[in-house]
Design an enzyme around this catalytic site. Structure first.
Site, PDB file in Angstrom:
ATOM      1  N   LYS A 109       2.332   4.500   1.447  1.00 26.78           N
ATOM      2  CA  LYS A 109       2.442   5.024   2.811  1.00 26.78           C
ATOM      3  C   LYS A 109       2.121   6.515   2.745  1.00 26.78           C
ATOM      4  O   LYS A 109       2.934   7.323   2.313  1.00 26.78           O
ATOM      5  CB  LYS A 109       3.840   4.789   3.372  1.00 26.78           C
TER       6      LYS A 109
ATOM      7  N   CYS B 149      25.994  43.359  20.765  1.00 24.53           N
ATOM      8  CA  CYS B 149      25.749  43.118  19.336  1.00 24.53           C
ATOM      9  C   CYS B 149      24.239  43.060  19.067  1.00 24.53           C
ATOM     10  O   CYS B 149      23.529  42.252  19.661  1.00 24.53           O
ATOM     11  CB  CYS B 149      26.405  41.801  18.916  1.00 24.53           C
TER      12      CYS B 149
ATOM     13  N   LYS C 243      10.794   3.103   3.344  1.00 22.78           N
ATOM     14  CA  LYS C 243      10.810   4.572   3.275  1.00 22.78           C
ATOM     15  C   LYS C 243      11.610   5.018   2.062  1.00 22.78           C
ATOM     16  O   LYS C 243      12.752   4.589   1.875  1.00 22.78           O
ATOM     17  CB  LYS C 243      11.468   5.147   4.543  1.00 22.78           C
TER      18      LYS C 243
ATOM     19  N   CYS D 246      32.275  40.593  12.912  1.00 15.56           N
ATOM     20  CA  CYS D 246      30.845  40.296  12.989  1.00 15.56           C
ATOM     21  C   CYS D 246      30.098  41.062  11.896  1.00 15.56           C
ATOM     22  O   CYS D 246      30.261  42.282  11.773  1.00 15.56           O
ATOM     23  CB  CYS D 246      30.299  40.682  14.356  1.00 15.56           C
TER      24      CYS D 246
ATOM     25  N   CYS E 140      27.886  43.836  13.947  1.00 22.44           N
ATOM     26  CA  CYS E 140      28.411  44.921  14.776  1.00 22.44           C
ATOM     27  C   CYS E 140      29.893  45.175  14.533  1.00 22.44           C
ATOM     28  O   CYS E 140      30.499  46.020  15.180  1.00 22.44           O
ATOM     29  CB  CYS E 140      28.161  44.622  16.253  1.00 22.44           C
TER      30      CYS E 140
ATOM     31  N   TYR F 284      -7.072   2.275   6.319  1.00 20.65           N
ATOM     32  CA  TYR F 284      -6.263   1.119   5.931  1.00 20.65           C
ATOM     33  C   TYR F 284      -6.363  -0.075   6.865  1.00 20.65           C
ATOM     34  O   TYR F 284      -5.681  -1.067   6.665  1.00 20.65           O
ATOM     35  CB  TYR F 284      -4.796   1.519   5.727  1.00 20.65           C
TER      36      TYR F 284
ATOM     37  N   GLU G 266      -5.162   7.149   7.668  1.00 21.25           N
ATOM     38  CA  GLU G 266      -4.247   8.275   7.641  1.00 21.25           C
ATOM     39  C   GLU G 266      -4.982   9.506   7.098  1.00 21.25           C
ATOM     40  O   GLU G 266      -5.483   9.483   5.977  1.00 21.25           O
ATOM     41  CB  GLU G 266      -3.066   7.919   6.725  1.00 21.25           C
TER      42      GLU G 266
ATOM     43  N   ASP H 176       1.567  10.229   3.666  1.00 19.03           N
ATOM     44  CA  ASP H 176       2.308  11.069   4.608  1.00 19.03           C
ATOM     45  C   ASP H 176       1.364  12.049   5.297  1.00 19.03           C
ATOM     46  O   ASP H 176       1.223  13.200   4.906  1.00 19.03           O
ATOM     47  CB  ASP H 176       3.412  11.818   3.853  1.00 19.03           C
TER      48      ASP H 176
ATOM     49  N   CYS I 218      30.757  36.061  17.803  1.00 17.65           N
ATOM     50  CA  CYS I 218      30.876  37.471  18.112  1.00 17.65           C
ATOM     51  C   CYS I 218      30.712  37.558  19.629  1.00 17.65           C
ATOM     52  O   CYS I 218      29.725  37.057  20.167  1.00 17.65           O
ATOM     53  CB  CYS I 218      29.758  38.242  17.410  1.00 17.65           C
TER      54      CYS I 218
ATOM     55  N   GLU J  64       0.860  -1.191   0.000  1.00 20.11           N
ATOM     56  CA  GLU J  64       0.000   0.000   0.000  1.00 20.11           C
ATOM     57  C   GLU J  64       0.886   1.226   0.000  1.00 20.11           C
ATOM     58  O   GLU J  64       2.017   1.174   0.481  1.00 20.11           O
ATOM     59  CB  GLU J  64      -0.846   0.045   1.288  1.00 20.11           C
TER      60      GLU J  64
HETATM   61  S1  IVH Z   1      -0.438   0.269   8.664  1.00 21.26           S
HETATM   62  C1  IVH Z   1      -0.268  -1.595  12.897  1.00 21.26           C
HETATM   63  N1  IVH Z   1      -0.779   1.391   6.307  1.00 21.26           N
HETATM   64  O1  IVH Z   1       2.569   5.116   8.764  1.00 21.26           O
HETATM   65  C2  IVH Z   1       0.274  -0.830  11.757  1.00 21.26           C
HETATM   66  N2  IVH Z   1       0.182   2.680   8.028  1.00 21.26           N
HETATM   67  O2  IVH Z   1       4.399   3.823  11.500  1.00 21.26           O
HETATM   68  C3  IVH Z   1      -0.608   0.238  11.307  1.00 21.26           C
HETATM   69  N3  IVH Z   1       0.674   4.982   7.401  1.00 21.26           N
HETATM   70  O3  IVH Z   1       1.723   6.596  11.469  1.00 21.26           O
HETATM   71  C4  IVH Z   1      -0.042   0.996  10.207  1.00 21.26           C
HETATM   72  N4  IVH Z   1      -0.044   4.853   5.326  1.00 21.26           N
HETATM   73  O4  IVH Z   1      -0.421   6.032  10.215  1.00 21.26           O
HETATM   74  C5  IVH Z   1      -0.328   1.537   7.565  1.00 21.26           C
HETATM   75  N5  IVH Z   1      -1.174   2.260   4.196  1.00 21.26           N
HETATM   76  C6  IVH Z   1      -0.732   2.420   5.451  1.00 21.26           C
HETATM   77  C7  IVH Z   1      -0.215   3.642   5.899  1.00 21.26           C
HETATM   78  C8  IVH Z   1       0.244   3.723   7.208  1.00 21.26           C
HETATM   79  C9  IVH Z   1       0.495   5.639   6.256  1.00 21.26           C
HETATM   80  C10 IVH Z   1       1.270   5.567   8.619  1.00 21.26           C
HETATM   81  C11 IVH Z   1       0.619   5.163   9.904  1.00 21.26           C
HETATM   82  C12 IVH Z   1       1.715   5.312  10.933  1.00 21.26           C
HETATM   83  C13 IVH Z   1       2.945   5.138  10.112  1.00 21.26           C
HETATM   84  C14 IVH Z   1       3.614   3.808  10.395  1.00 21.26           C
END
Ligand code: IVH
Length: 668
Positions: free
Chosen positions: A115, A427, A310, A404, A407, A222, A170, A117, A422, A113
């Site tokens: 992630k 100053c 990540k 500086c 000053c 999710y 999220e 932000d 400085c 999936e």
């Molecule tokens: S699963 C028990 N799926 O990423 C695990 N997390 O540390 C639950 N996040 O702050 C997380 N997209 O909120 C999962 N598709 C996704 C996500 C997701 C973003 C965030 C989550 C958490 C951090 C993971």
């Protein structure tokens, strides 16, 4: 219309509006015109006005509550909201795959999936009605932000089935909303948000739901929090099920039969990522079978059946136009890169710290160079390196000045330090920075007095020391740029309110060398009044556990100065409290932070923050920073060249973060 007919009509309208809303916000596929939607909405609103007894919390008219909250209540999560372990490259993913196979055998499917932000959110439904929404907080306890979450139109107020359940997801701010918001902020002379994640978190922390409503947030769900018996056997099925109930899930998910397939899915997203309408910071990989998830179980912090890959921080190339010098409140002169504006991780960057001359030498950075920029922890812009191929020969080497820039007094390099300072106490740059520090959140916490306003007040000679802040008049403030009646009233009230701060805030704020936020607290608790501290001897001070000789000397020297005595007297005269009265709650609720109650050790060289900054920030969020690693340590932050402490942490199985991860958490 009689009550019965009104009720019938109201129900019809609600159902229709909910359906249109769902088509628009969840499916992204509008089925009526805006005008038609508005017409039905107004009809509903006027019927509800005639029959207020028929208003229910799940009515589409109830998304934006009129009431401003006083504070957010705490919410105990039914099951902890865990976080995920990280993978930074394919090898980490293959290791994860091996661990999974060892535990549950070779019959595995993964679900990938995006992630998202944003920030983790939990939503509770009772008999199909949305009753409570909360932040993650420390994983066990979050904050009740129901009123703000209701403003997110893709969150159903009523489900298609009258079920009782809790779902997680999220909340995020789409890129377009983020850009619009930051543009508005800049036009109003306010500090823009560093990234969409901070903007989303900031919006959901507003006590007035109308603000959250104006920020156009969204959400992807999710996971189900509690296992309800719904006859699904896999995570992917449960996502489909959530979708049928009316929740918005992310469509860019994929079931993969092997880790190699997962890795190519990830590779594909590196290219596609910039084209998404929202920010993602990685890919989450989950074991699909719920039975296998159960078998794998969780550690105290994260499930063993999932991992977050990540993406590396985004890097872009731009031109170094110039190197500017900034004088900090302690006189340290820091070179700052002035860049051709360039977009990195969501915002436009035109400045980046270069830390010190040694670093510039080491990386051979010259004015005119093409340089690679990234945001450490997605927050702080830094120059990674230069692109030597981009050189024309016109580039100029940089030398730190001998005087500086503010000053003109001679700069000195104190023994054992890389930085140039400085040391002129008069100053103007140091005084201005000291004023900015005094009003900041960790010190006197004066809302509405940001860097810009303080600089303006200082430049106009309306304040020359911190006591002058308390003598500002309405007329003086009104004459400043962009200051209306309302902001002036708020500002005066905030200045007034700061007078009753407990002693530690004042002590930290006046900026005695080496006295950080934690030491200020210790001193305030110990001496209880400024006068008693001012009279303390070196011996009395060093007899206190956490006060070393360097700090004791600095405190004694500070209070010996005539200027310091005068300043304290002036502050007393304007009515600033000098006694310890217990801490006024900080703007950010401490218990909501990851660091609350945790013992943290910093080791190795930090590059983004100074040690003191890191310590102050962690402590401001309720953490405790200590010097040595033991079983009681919860977390070790390992900078460059970390040695024995890191080793010990690894032996004891204590969580270890790098500095970027720290910065990321600090900025949540
Ligand atoms: S699963 C028990 N799926 O990423 C695990 N997390 O540390 C639950 N996040 O702050 C997380 N997209 O909120 C999962 N598709 C996704 C996500 C997701 C973003 C965030 C989550 C958490 C951090 C993971």
């Amino acid at each position: 219309m009689d009550l019965q007919n009104a009720e019938k009509k109201i129900n019809e309208l609600r159902q229709a509006l909910n359906q249109y809303n769902y088509a628009y916000y969840v499916l992204d596929n509008p089925t009526v015109t805006d005008a038609e939607y508005d017409r039905l909405y107004r009809e509903l609103a006027s019927l509800e006005e005639e029959h207020p007894e028929l208003i229910t919390p799940d009515s589409p008219t109830q998304r934006v509550g009129g009431q401003v909250l006083e504070m957010f209540n705490k919410v105990q999560h039914e099951s902890p909201m865990l976080s995920l372990g990280n993978a930074f490259g394919p090898e980490d993913l293959r290791d994860f795959d091996r661990r999974v196979r060892q535990a549950v055998g070779d019959h595995i499917s993964y679900v990938c999936e995006l992630k998202i932000d944003g920030l983790a959110i939990s939503l509770k439904y009772e008999n199909g009605l949305f009753v409570q929404g909360a932040t993650r907080g420390d994983g066990m306890t979050g904050e009740d932000i129901t009123a703000n979450l209701k403003t997110i139109r893709s969150i159903p107020l009523k489900l298609n089935d009258p079920l009782t359940l809790e779902v997680r997801g999220e909340a995020y701010m789409p890129k377009r909303s983020f850009e619009k918001l930051n543009q508005e902020k800049e036009e109003n002379g306010e500090e823009p948000f560093a990234n969409p994640r901070n903007a989303a978190a900031g919006s959901l922390r507003q006590l007035d739901p109308r603000i959250a409503a104006s920020r156009h947030l969204d959400i992807f769900l999710y996971a189900l929090a509690n296992v309800v018996n719904i006859g699904v056997e896999s995570h992917s099925e449960s996502l489909d099920w959530l979708e049928q109930l009316g929740f918005k899930t992310n469509q860019e998910r994929k079931k993969c039969a092997s880790m190699e397939e997962v890795i190519s899915f990830i590779d594909g997203w590196v290219e596609k990522r910039p084209h998404l309408p929202y920010e993602i910071d990685g890919i989450v990989v989950k074991v699909d079978s719920l039975a296998q998830q159960d078998e794998l179980g969780t550690t105290a912090k994260s499930p063993r059946w999932a991992i977050a890959y990540k993406f590396p921080a985004e890097e872009v190339v731009t031109t170094l136009l110039d190197i500017e010098l900034n004088v900090g409140r302690t006189g340290v002169v820091t070179p700052t890169a002035v860049l051709t504006p360039v977009k990195v991780a969501g915002t436009t960057v035109q400045r980046a710290s270069l830390h010190n001359e040694d670093l510039i030498r080491e990386k051979d950075i010259r004015i005119g160079d093409q340089v690679v920029i990234k945001k450490a922890g997605d927050i702080i812009p830094e120059v990674v390196n230069v692109v030597p191929e981009g050189r024309t020969g016109e580039e100029q080497e940089f030398r730190m000045p001998e005087h500086c820039p503010e000053c003109e007094s001679e700069l000195v390099r104190l023994e054992g330090e890389v930085a140039l300072r400085c040391i002129n106490p008069k100053c103007p740059a140091q005084i201005r920075e000291g004023l900015i520090h005094f009003v900041s959140r960790t010190a006197m916490n004066i809302d509405g007095l940001g860097e810009k306003v303080v600089s303006q007040l200082f430049a106009e000679k309306l304040i020359k020391d911190v006591a002058d802040l308390y003598k500002l008049t309405r007329e003086q403030l009104l004459a400043l740029e962009r200051m209306g009646e309302k902001s002036v009233s708020n500002l005066l009230a905030a200045i007034e309110a700061s007078k009753i701060n407990s002693l530690e805030r004042l002590l930290f704020g006046i900026g005695i060398r080496h006295v950080g936020a934690k030491a200020a607290k210790t001193l305030a608790l110990e001496f209880e009044h400024m006068d008693r501290l001012a009279a303390a001897t070196r011996e009395e001070l060093t007899s206190i556990n956490e006060i070393g000789e360097k700090m004791a000397d600095s405190i004694v020297t500070f209070f010996e100065q005539e200027e310091a005595k005068d300043l304290i007297q002036e502050l007393k005269d304007v009515g600033v409290n000098m006694a310890y009265t217990g801490t006024r709650p900080a703007a950010v609720s401490q218990s909501d932070s990851y660091f609350a109650g945790k013992t943290v050790v910093l080791t190795g060289k930090l590059a983004i923050l100074t040690r003191n900054e890191a310590k102050e920030k962690i402590e401001a969020l309720g953490g405790n920073v200590t010097g040595s690693v033991s079983k009681k340590t919860d977390l070790v932050i390992a900078g460059e060249d970390a040695g024995s402490k890191l080793k010990k942490a690894e032996e004891l199985g204590i969580a270890v973060w790098n500095e970027e991860r720290l910065v990321e958490e600090l900025s949540k």
